[in-house]
Write an enzyme that holds these catalytic residues in place. Structure first.
Site, PDB file in Angstrom:
ATOM      1  N   GLU A 135      -6.947  -6.912   1.463  1.00 55.37           N
ATOM      2  CA  GLU A 135      -7.286  -5.605   0.915  1.00 55.37           C
ATOM      3  C   GLU A 135      -6.234  -5.132  -0.069  1.00 55.37           C
ATOM      4  O   GLU A 135      -5.050  -5.466   0.050  1.00 55.37           O
ATOM      5  CB  GLU A 135      -7.449  -4.546   2.019  1.00 55.37           C
ATOM      6  CG  GLU A 135      -8.783  -4.581   2.742  1.00 55.37           C
ATOM      7  CD  GLU A 135      -8.655  -5.109   4.149  1.00 55.37           C
ATOM      8  OE1 GLU A 135      -9.693  -5.217   4.820  1.00 55.37           O
ATOM      9  OE2 GLU A 135      -7.532  -5.435   4.569  1.00 55.37           O
ATOM     10  N   THR A 136      -6.713  -4.350  -1.036  1.00 49.43           N
ATOM     11  CA  THR A 136      -5.865  -3.599  -1.957  1.00 49.43           C
ATOM     12  C   THR A 136      -6.291  -2.141  -1.839  1.00 49.43           C
ATOM     13  O   THR A 136      -7.486  -1.837  -1.836  1.00 49.43           O
ATOM     14  CB  THR A 136      -6.046  -4.086  -3.403  1.00 49.43           C
ATOM     15  OG1 THR A 136      -5.585  -5.444  -3.490  1.00 49.43           O
ATOM     16  CG2 THR A 136      -5.273  -3.223  -4.382  1.00 49.43           C
TER      17      THR A 136
END
Length: 297
Positions: free
Chosen positions: A46-47
């Protein structure tokens, strides 16, 4: 446009363990398409993008992207972002502070504890309590995991679909040794579970003295395997507390990422009152790894 970013390892006290996370600041004018491109560039599970809030009770708004799509909620971005905000002085100051992050699922309360000489620790409380979906086909689940149907299940626990904001198929195994035997069939999972209420798989087994071990596979999110998955751990904590034989607080230490060489430790808990789960929490440490800037068109 120049954006500032930091990377962290989440659910670990050691650099290069846990689940890597990118946190991006200054992207309030970015479109969802641009954010998705940036997430693919980082290519981490994830970002997260830290933005100005739209809810009056929220300190910041965050948008969370896997390499494949946006998520309304995720645990390691929430825990990691909360720790980073406190470390950078972008949250209330103190050794034990609480604030709210605005996510797609709604307001998510977080608590950050700072102990001298230790990495930051954050704990989230889910915005959505456990919800059950249609029961998955045990034979199909076993097939995509490369296991026999008889190797699935533990006591009264069977595979079930549960969500605390993101749906997962929770798959209990009869012994922790079976976790290493999982041979996930990504193509088979896409074919067999296309359009299913839950199509990401959280496979777990019980260890010693209440310890849990888990692996997570989510090709629908663009993640082959995840070293630590707070949203899945929340669903598991909620399910286990829902299915328990008593009220009170139920807590577990959960180990994930061992088979990937990125060991992670998640502390999960759920409160049950009158036979109903009233709260679910997920906590862990975060370690700051790097920071920098990049340009975004």
């Amino acid at each position: 446009m120049t954006l500032r970013f930091h990377t962290l390892d989440v659910f670990t006290t050691q650099p290069f363990g846990g689940n890597p996370l990118a946190v991006v600041f200054g992207g309030d004018t970015l479109t969802a398409v641009q954010m998705q491109r940036i997430a693919r560039e980082f290519n981490l599970s994830e970002t997260v993008f830290v933005l100005a809030p739209t809810l009056p009770q929220a300190l910041h708004r965050v948008r969370i992207f896997t390499p494949g799509r946006e998520l309304p909620f995720a645990g390691h971005p929430t825990v990691g972002a909360a720790c980073l905000l406190a470390e950078l002085g972008l949250a209330p100051k103190g050794a034990d502070v609480s604030f709210v992050l605005e996510e797609g699922v709604g307001p998510v309360p977080v608590r950050v504890r700072c102990t001298p000489g230790e990495p930051m620790y954050a704990e989230l409380s889910v915005a959505k309590l456990p919800e059950y979906g249609p029961a998955p086909d045990v034979g199909a689940v076993a097939a995509v995991l490369g296991l026999e149907p008889g190797e699935l299940g533990s006591g009264a626990e069977a595979p079930r679909a549960v969500s605390c904001g993101v749906p997962f198929v929770l798959v209990p195994l009869r012994a922790p040794e079976l976790l290493a035997a999982v041979d996930f069939d990504a193509a088979g999972a896409r074919q067999r579970f296309a359009g299913a209420w839950a199509s990401s798989f959280y496979v777990y087994a019980r260890g010693y003295e209440g310890e849990l071990r888990a692996r997570m596979f989510a090709t629908d999110m663009g993640i082959a395997e995840d070293p630590a998955t707070g949203s899945a751990a929340a669903a598991l904590a909620g399910a286990l507390a829902s299915e328990a034989d008593r009220d009170g607080t139920h807590a577990w230490t959960l180990h994930q990422g061992v088979e990937m060489g990125r060991p992670s430790v998640l502390h999960i808990a759920a409160d049950r009152v009158g036979g109903q789960v009233s709260a679910v929490r997920v906590g862990g440490h975060s370690v700051l790894i790097a920071d920098g800037t990049f340009g975004a068109a």
